[in-house]
Design an enzyme around this catalytic site. Structure first.
Site, PDB file in Angstrom:
ATOM      1  CE  LYS A 294     -52.369  13.842  40.317  1.00  0.00           C
ATOM      2  NZ  LYS A 294     -52.976  13.825  41.668  1.00  0.00           N
ATOM      3  CE1 TYR A 300     -61.396  14.214  37.237  1.00  0.00           C
ATOM      4  CE2 TYR A 300     -59.710  12.532  37.025  1.00  0.00           C
ATOM      5  CZ  TYR A 300     -60.332  13.517  37.766  1.00  0.00           C
ATOM      6  OH  TYR A 300     -59.890  13.813  39.025  1.00  0.00           O
ATOM      7  CG  ASP A 366     -59.114   5.773  39.148  1.00  0.00           C
ATOM      8  OD1 ASP A 366     -58.553   5.703  38.056  1.00  0.00           O
ATOM      9  OD2 ASP A 366     -58.624   6.400  40.113  1.00  0.00           O
ATOM     10  CG  HIS A 376     -64.616   6.051  40.152  1.00  0.00           C
ATOM     11  ND1 HIS A 376     -64.298   6.295  41.472  1.00  0.00           N
ATOM     12  CD2 HIS A 376     -63.794   6.860  39.418  1.00  0.00           C
ATOM     13  CE1 HIS A 376     -63.326   7.195  41.537  1.00  0.00           C
ATOM     14  NE2 HIS A 376     -63.008   7.560  40.301  1.00  0.00           N
TER      15      HIS A 376
HETATM   16  C1  FPP Z   1     -59.057  15.727  42.814  1.00  0.00           C
HETATM   17  O1  FPP Z   1     -58.917  14.494  43.282  1.00  0.00           O
HETATM   18  C2  FPP Z   1     -60.509  16.064  42.838  1.00  0.00           C
HETATM   19  C3  FPP Z   1     -60.947  17.270  43.083  1.00  0.00           C
HETATM   20  C4  FPP Z   1     -60.018  18.364  43.398  1.00  0.00           C
HETATM   21  C5  FPP Z   1     -62.450  17.578  43.059  1.00  0.00           C
HETATM   22  C6  FPP Z   1     -63.022  17.448  41.700  1.00  0.00           C
HETATM   23  C7  FPP Z   1     -64.374  18.017  41.550  1.00  0.00           C
HETATM   24  C8  FPP Z   1     -65.385  17.309  41.083  1.00  0.00           C
HETATM   25  C9  FPP Z   1     -65.244  15.859  40.742  1.00  0.00           C
HETATM   26  C10 FPP Z   1     -66.697  17.979  40.807  1.00  0.00           C
HETATM   27  C11 FPP Z   1     -67.787  17.577  41.755  1.00  0.00           C
HETATM   28  C12 FPP Z   1     -69.070  18.133  41.308  1.00  0.00           C
HETATM   29  C13 FPP Z   1     -70.161  18.358  42.067  1.00  0.00           C
HETATM   30  C14 FPP Z   1     -71.407  18.860  41.460  1.00  0.00           C
HETATM   31  C15 FPP Z   1     -70.145  18.133  43.524  1.00  0.00           C
HETATM   32  P1  FPP Z   1     -57.556  13.674  43.118  1.00  0.00           P
HETATM   33  O2  FPP Z   1     -56.376  14.517  43.441  1.00  0.00           O
HETATM   34  O3  FPP Z   1     -57.750  12.423  43.897  1.00  0.00           O
HETATM   35  O4  FPP Z   1     -57.609  13.280  41.594  1.00  0.00           O
HETATM   36  P2  FPP Z   1     -56.709  13.689  40.338  1.00  0.00           P
HETATM   37  O5  FPP Z   1     -55.346  13.157  40.605  1.00  0.00           O
HETATM   38  O6  FPP Z   1     -57.373  12.959  39.213  1.00  0.00           O
HETATM   39  O7  FPP Z   1     -56.771  15.169  40.171  1.00  0.00           O
HETATM   40 ZN    ZN Z   2     -62.052   9.372  39.699  1.00  0.00          ZN
END
Ligand code: FPP
Ligand code: ZN
Length: 482
Positions: A294, A300, A366, A376
């Protein structure tokens, strides 16, 4: 009708004509164009971010945030903590306004909701208590002593599942965000008990995937009952940076309760291998992605960056490499020297954040094609902090905390009976485990200039180290901390 996604009919940038390859190629171009046009040396646009956050805090959030009405403690947490990372002190009246708003979110059934009169959830509870750690204080009106811990504990227990996991709220889903939120809250407020966390470490270990990272959850326990009860349960879903951060921080908080057998269930080396692969290479300017194949994304910087800081402490690398006492000249990146003991390229990560993650209109984002938002902004600044400062669990601090511990009145759930000595001993270990993280003052590193410095952050609590310490010292009755 569901529209078909059109995939161009040629081989793709890496010989794989998939949507993933094309969007990766497009992103690399976007990053290059943006990075080339940013003035060097790279500067943290502190004033712009400050002004942008100030408008949000004092004039209110724009209409696009209305979908986050059930995340009010989160919005406060991200905004207030961003100020604190950048070294901005809030005035007393603003802090009081924040305390009063948060206390209106406390549910009569225990825990905090996402807004006044909303049902309580573990996630807003974590955000509310963490924000109170930043702005609250003991005594009347300070928030800390108005938290109803008895009710909160009973509500925590009502969310507990037989396999050690927790529902995020009544009748809701199970995941490691819920566990992290509960463990941080219970640790800060001296509410951890063996009953509360029985089975939780094993559940976390069960969410580690074949890749080495952590998924949101694992196969439901009722599938395992009778058939696979003693077998390791498979993780359910994909390894993801956000869940990984929650899982590894939870693992550390559970350490004082963990049996030898449990502590072997998590494969830290495999996790480290996955984590370092999440950092993009040159074409991604060192940003982190959240899952394999991704795109890089600034948030991150924190979820993977905190995980790397925690892994470093779990593996004891800080004390092994002996850098605790070594002084390093660090006046900007011209003199950037030997960084080989960092587990990842912290210089490249700082470059991504400064060069690509800042919105000219204020706030962090982001990536260049996205606009800034408060989520972010905070997690990018937090990741920036972990790339500047090494915060680790110090054996010497553990020793001095051990000597300073004074047993004091413990929170006792109304359901618990006796066992005071054992409870005091575990309490002491919990306080030492959580309280013994400190910054290695000799190894901070700043890309651009030391003026880009932000404050050091606790990789487990996502708070300034002093904020986590102050609230714990209050609840654990440690009036004169070292
Ligand atoms: C994918 O988003 C995002 C998630 C599946 C959730 C991620 C979990 C956290 C950020 C932890 C949160 C923590 C607490 C304590 C509440 P996306 O598909 O938009 O992003 P991607 O392509 O980068 O995976
Ligand atoms: Zn993000």
């Amino acid at each position: 009708m569901i529209p078909f996604r059109v995939i161009p009919q040629h081989d793709g940038p890496d010989g794989c004509p998939t949507a993933t390859s094309f969007i990766q190629e497009k992103t690399e171009k976007e990053l290059k164009e943006a990075y080339d046009s940013v003035p060097k040396p790279l500067i943290l646009q502190r004033m712009r971010h400050f002004q942008w956050l100030k408008v949000l805090l004092f004039q209110g959030l724009p209409a696009r945030y209305k979908s986050q009405d059930a995340s009010q403690p989160w919005l406060m947490f991200w905004i207030i903590n961003s100020f604190q990372l950048m070294g901005v002190q809030l005035d007393v009246a603003t802090k009081q306004r924040a305390i009063d708003t948060l206390m209106q979110c406390q549910s009569p059934d225990g825990g905090f909701g996402g807004g006044p009169k909303q049902a309580p959830g573990l996630l807003p509870t974590y955000a509310a208590v963490s924000t109170l750690a930043c702005v609250g204080h003991p005594g009347p009106g300070g928030g800390w002593d108005q938290i109803d811990r008895q009710k909160m504990y009973a509500w925590f227990m009502s969310l507990k599942q037989p396999d050690g996991s927790f529902l995020v709220s009544r009748n809701a889903e199970i995941d490691v965000r819920a566990i992290y939120s509960l463990l941080v809250t219970a640790t800060l407020l001296d509410m951890m008990t063996p009953e509360l966390v029985a089975g939780t470490a094993s559940f976390i270990a069960s969410t580690q995937t074949y890749e080495g990272g952590f998924a949101s959850t694992s196969a439901p326990y009722y599938i395992s009952v009778d058939t696979l009860m003693d077998e390791p349960r498979p993780a359910l879903g994909e390894a993801h940076g956000g869940y990984a951060g929650c899982a590894i921080a939870s693992w550390v908080l559970l350490k004082p309760f963990m049996t030898e057998e449990e502590s072997k269930k998590l494969n830290v080396d495999k996790f480290l291998r996955w984590l370092v692969w999440m950092q993009g290479e040159q074409a991604d300017y060192g940003g982190f992605r959240g899952r394999s194949n991704k795109l890089v994304d600034n948030c991150y910087s924190w979820w993977c960056g905190e995980s790397l800081a925690i892994v470093e402490s779990i593996l004891d690398l800080q004390e092994e490499t002996g850098h605790e006492d070594e002084f390093i000249e660090d006046e900007g990146d011209d003199e950037w020297v030997d960084t080989d003991w960092w587990l990842y390229n912290n210089k490249a990560l700082q470059e991504y954040i400064l060069g690509l993650g800042q919105d000219n209109a204020g706030g962090l984002r982001d990536k260049p094609s996205k606009r800034a938002d408060v989520y972010h902004t905070f997690y990018s600044l937090a990741g920036f902090s972990t790339a500047q400062h090494r915060v680790y669990q110090s054996k010497s601090l553990q020793g001095s905390l051990r000597n300073k511990w004074k047993p004091s009145e413990a929170f006792t759930p109304s359901t618990a009976k006796g066992e005071d000595d054992r409870r005091q001993a575990t309490r002491k270990e919990l306080w030492i485990n959580a309280r013994s993280w400190k910054e290695d003052e000799s190894s901070h590193r700043y890309v651009g200039s030391p003026n880009n410095r932000v404050n050091a952050i606790h990789p487990v609590f996502t708070l300034l180290i002093s904020q986590a310490s102050n609230i714990m010292d209050h609840f654990y009755g440690q009036t004169s901390p070292p």
